[in-house]
Write a protein that holds these residues in place. Structure first.
Motif, PDB file in Angstrom:
ATOM      1  N   UNK A  58       0.822  -1.219   0.000  1.00 53.68           N
ATOM      2  CA  UNK A  58       0.000   0.000   0.000  1.00 53.68           C
ATOM      3  C   UNK A  58       0.857   1.270   0.000  1.00 53.68           C
ATOM      4  N   UNK A  59       2.189   1.122   0.144  1.00 59.66           N
ATOM      5  CA  UNK A  59       3.018   2.320   0.272  1.00 59.66           C
ATOM      6  C   UNK A  59       3.304   2.929  -1.095  1.00 59.66           C
ATOM      7  N   UNK A  60       2.914   4.180  -1.242  1.00 60.77           N
ATOM      8  CA  UNK A  60       3.267   4.961  -2.433  1.00 60.77           C
ATOM      9  C   UNK A  60       3.279   6.443  -2.022  1.00 60.77           C
ATOM     10  N   UNK A  61       3.436   7.324  -2.999  1.00 57.55           N
ATOM     11  CA  UNK A  61       3.525   8.755  -2.693  1.00 57.55           C
ATOM     12  C   UNK A  61       2.306   9.230  -1.887  1.00 57.55           C
ATOM     13  N   UNK A  64       2.533   8.286   1.820  1.00 54.87           N
ATOM     14  CA  UNK A  64       3.448   9.170   2.561  1.00 54.87           C
ATOM     15  C   UNK A  64       2.792  10.535   2.776  1.00 54.87           C
ATOM     16  N   UNK A  68       2.236  12.334   6.387  1.00 53.72           N
ATOM     17  CA  UNK A  68       2.912  13.588   6.760  1.00 53.72           C
ATOM     18  C   UNK A  68       1.988  14.799   6.724  1.00 53.72           C
ATOM     19  N   UNK A 131       8.231  18.877   2.711  1.00 54.18           N
ATOM     20  CA  UNK A 131       7.434  17.996   1.859  1.00 54.18           C
ATOM     21  C   UNK A 131       6.122  18.668   1.445  1.00 54.18           C
ATOM     22  N   UNK A 135       2.073  18.354  -4.906  1.00 54.61           N
ATOM     23  CA  UNK A 135       2.919  19.231  -5.726  1.00 54.61           C
ATOM     24  C   UNK A 135       2.180  19.713  -6.975  1.00 54.61           C
ATOM     25  N   UNK A 138       1.767  17.985 -10.811  1.00 55.48           N
ATOM     26  CA  UNK A 138       1.955  16.529 -10.804  1.00 55.48           C
ATOM     27  C   UNK A 138       0.717  15.833 -11.351  1.00 55.48           C
ATOM     28  N   UNK A 139       0.935  14.646 -11.900  1.00 54.61           N
ATOM     29  CA  UNK A 139      -0.160  13.830 -12.424  1.00 54.61           C
ATOM     30  C   UNK A 139      -1.129  13.504 -11.279  1.00 54.61           C
ATOM     31  N   UNK A 142      -1.394  10.035  -9.267  1.00 53.95           N
ATOM     32  CA  UNK A 142      -0.425   9.510  -8.291  1.00 53.95           C
ATOM     33  C   UNK A 142      -0.520  10.233  -6.947  1.00 53.95           C
TER      34      UNK A 142
END
Lengths: 149, 125
Positions: A58-61, A64, A68, A131, A135, A138-139, A142
């Motif tokens: 399950x870890x992706x951008x 995170x 955070x 962080x 951003x 960005x697409x 994602x």
């Protein structure tokens, strides 16, 4: 009977004070205190990232970003970064001291270790605090769900 | 009096091997930590860069790497608590061997719980 009086000493008895630095004692104590805190921080980190839900899958951008966005996890990760890096750096310092015999080897291994540690601690700290979870440009596919709102 | 033939308090026994394993796991975890901070730092490069690198952690080969990592961390953590007990508890040094086997039992429980969970995440089910 006359009592014998013993005169008070001119100077109080004082044990010879060690002139050595207390650094090694603090380093030894730090390993134990940081160790206990790291047990909690790292098992918590592993539980949330590897056990809960789909674990590492399950870890992706977005994952995170979701963590955070919460100051709780920023502080958790910041503490974990600093304590683990200082704990690990001091551990490696101990190992270098134990096994390297030539002063030159000792010195150069330590210099490499300290440079690497400072880079990782500074980089990690900057990443946590600069962080951007959403951003610009960005697409959107994602990014985390909350970026679309 | 301790002699080489009868062994010493630590040599060749639980005390020595837990010390060796503590060093080996410690060094391994430290180098993983360096890599782990660098791969996480990719979130500041771009979402795609981070996802590409973190994707390599989701492969079956790395799933076993993560099992090894958890095994190393769990041992280092529980043996570290044993070291603290040996240092600070009055009966710690006397019971260091029992404490070592206690560490092994807790470590085994963690691994028995984690390994199936990790395989489930990786291979589905």
């Amino acid at each position: 009977m006359s009592t014998t009086s013993i005169p008070a000493p001119r100077t109080g008895y004082s044990r010879h004070k060690s002139t050595r630095s207390k650094f090694e004692m603090f380093a030894w104590l730090f390993m134990r205190i940081s160790g206990v805190v790291l047990v909690i921080l790292i098992f918590g980190h592993l539980f949330v990232n590897l056990w809960v839900g789909d674990g590492v899958q399950a870890i992706d951008f977005g994952f995170v970003a979701g963590k955070w966005a919460n100051p709780f996890w920023q502080i958790w990760d910041l503490l974990m970064l600093w304590l683990a890096m200082l704990h690990g750096t001091n551990g490696l310092r101990t190992i270098i001291m134990d096994y390297s015999e030539k002063p030159g080897t000792r010195m150069s291994l330590q210099v490499i270790l300290y440079i690497a540690s400072v880079i990782v601690i500074v980089l990690g700290t900057l990443v946590i605090f600069t962080f951007d979870p959403c951003p610009a440009g960005a697409d959107p596919s994602v990014l985390a769900e909350f970026c679309k709102a | 009096m301790a002699k080489a033939s009868t062994g010493t308090l630590y040599r060749g026994n639980e005390g020595m091997w837990s010390w060796v394993a503590h060093r080996v796991t410690g060094v391994g975890i430290f180098f993983f930590l360096l890599v782990h901070v660098l791969d996480t730092a990719l979130v500041r490069v771009s979402p795609e860069a981070y996802n590409a690198v973190i994707g390599t952690y989701k492969t079956p080969v790395m799933a076993f790497g993560e099992i090894a990592l958890v095994a190393a961390i769990a041992f280092h953590a529980f043996n570290g608590l044993r070291v603290i007990l040996v240092d600070f508890s009055k009966s710690g040094p006397k019971n260091q061997k029992k404490l070592f086997w206690g560490v092994m039992v807790v470590w085994l429980i963690i691994m028995i719980a984690f390994i199936p969970r990790q395989l489930m995440h990786t291979f589905g089910g």
